[in-house]
Write a protein that holds these residues in place. Sequence first.
Motif, short mmCIF file in Angstrom:
data_model
loop_
_atom_site.label_atom_id
_atom_site.label_comp_id
_atom_site.label_asym_id
_atom_site.label_seq_id
_atom_site.Cartn_x
_atom_site.Cartn_y
_atom_site.Cartn_z
N ASP A 213 -8.63 10.52 2.46
CA ASP A 213 -8.48 11.94 2.77
C ASP A 213 -9.43 12.79 1.92
O ASP A 213 -10.04 13.74 2.40
CB ASP A 213 -7.04 12.39 2.52
CG ASP A 213 -6.08 11.84 3.55
OD1 ASP A 213 -6.54 11.37 4.60
OD2 ASP A 213 -4.86 11.87 3.31
N GLN B 79 -7.67 9.62 10.71
CA GLN B 79 -7.88 10.29 9.44
C GLN B 79 -8.03 11.79 9.61
O GLN B 79 -7.47 12.59 8.84
CB GLN B 79 -9.14 9.75 8.76
CG GLN B 79 -8.93 8.43 8.05
CD GLN B 79 -10.20 8.06 7.31
OE1 GLN B 79 -10.93 7.19 7.74
NE2 GLN B 79 -10.47 8.72 6.22
N CYS C 204 0.83 -1.20 0.00
CA CYS C 204 0.00 0.00 0.00
C CYS C 204 0.87 1.25 0.00
O CYS C 204 0.61 2.21 -0.75
CB CYS C 204 -0.92 -0.01 1.22
SG CYS C 204 -2.03 1.40 1.34
N SER C 205 1.91 1.24 0.82
CA SER C 205 2.81 2.38 0.89
C SER C 205 3.50 2.63 -0.44
O SER C 205 3.61 3.77 -0.91
CB SER C 205 3.85 2.15 1.99
OG SER C 205 4.75 3.24 2.07
N ARG D 111 1.01 4.07 -3.02
CA ARG D 111 0.66 5.47 -2.79
C ARG D 111 1.75 6.44 -3.26
O ARG D 111 1.49 7.62 -3.44
CB ARG D 111 0.37 5.70 -1.31
CG ARG D 111 -1.04 5.32 -0.94
CD ARG D 111 -2.05 6.26 -1.59
NE ARG D 111 -3.43 5.77 -1.46
CZ ARG D 111 -4.12 5.21 -2.43
NH1 ARG D 111 -3.57 5.05 -3.64
NH2 ARG D 111 -5.35 4.81 -2.24
N ASP E 99 -8.34 3.36 1.47
CA ASP E 99 -9.64 4.03 1.49
C ASP E 99 -10.61 3.36 2.46
O ASP E 99 -11.48 4.01 3.01
CB ASP E 99 -10.25 4.02 0.09
CG ASP E 99 -9.44 4.83 -0.88
OD1 ASP E 99 -9.82 5.97 -1.16
OD2 ASP E 99 -8.40 4.33 -1.36
N GLY F 117 -2.76 5.26 3.54
CA GLY F 117 -3.50 5.77 2.39
C GLY F 117 -4.59 4.87 1.87
O GLY F 117 -5.17 5.15 0.81
N SER G 178 -5.16 10.79 -0.99
CA SER G 178 -5.67 9.43 -0.98
C SER G 178 -7.19 9.48 -1.00
O SER G 178 -7.80 10.52 -0.70
CB SER G 178 -5.19 8.69 0.27
OG SER G 178 -5.86 9.19 1.42
N GLN H 247 -2.94 7.15 -6.90
CA GLN H 247 -4.01 7.42 -5.95
C GLN H 247 -5.20 6.49 -6.20
O GLN H 247 -6.33 6.80 -5.84
CB GLN H 247 -4.44 8.88 -6.04
CG GLN H 247 -3.37 9.86 -5.60
CD GLN H 247 -2.91 9.61 -4.18
OE1 GLN H 247 -3.71 9.39 -3.28
NE2 GLN H 247 -1.59 9.62 -3.98
#
Length: 238
Positions: free
Chosen positions: A164, A203, A69-70, A73, A101, A99, A161, A77
Amino acid sequence: MSDWLGRHILVVDDDEEICALLKSYLERSGFRVSSLNSGERLLQALELASPDMLILDVMMPGEDGFSLCSRVRKVSQVPIIMLTASADESDRIIGLELGADDYVPKPFSPRELLARVKAIFRRVGGLAPGGQHRYYCFAGWQLDTVNRSLTDPQGEEHALSGADYSLLQLFLERPGEVLSRDDLLGLTRGREANPFDRSIDVQLSRLRQRLGEDAKDPHIIKTVRGAGYVLAVAVELK
């Protein structure tokens, strides 16, 4: 026709039965689905296959879902749903901080996962619907709902992301309205808040940092003691 029909979902899970189950179930709902049984070729697949969403297992041999995931990102996106077999809240928080969802605990209901997939596509569909405004302008910042990017008062653009973006857009659509933790979790991820689930707080803290807020005295997203949070600045639509 639903906006998500034909969207491409890439499932990354070392469990071939889960991959087969998700492929069958999601394809019946109109998605295109492909799968990888490890993360070795994930970045290459992102470039070549251009998926519209990743469903990413946390616990895999070799490189785990957090690391993947890192890495994703840093270059994309694309919306990410993480699958976790751990009941530990820290796993969910780590995923969101990196990041992701949304997250879905294993064992999961395919019907619930499908609902979360559709909810994310509704929120981050990628195009401003006809007749709606593209830009939200507030306190010198500007949110672009097409590119899902945030431009700061100095004119520098920042990618967001999905988590966010959804949280910020929720506040911008309801300026001056006090939103509780239940409201925030329900409206951004379609679930009721667990009293011990602090993921929405993580978040919110991350979003405030992105906006350059003083954690002790924020002026854009303020805390209303005992009630929730409120966007305390004016919003202009363009």
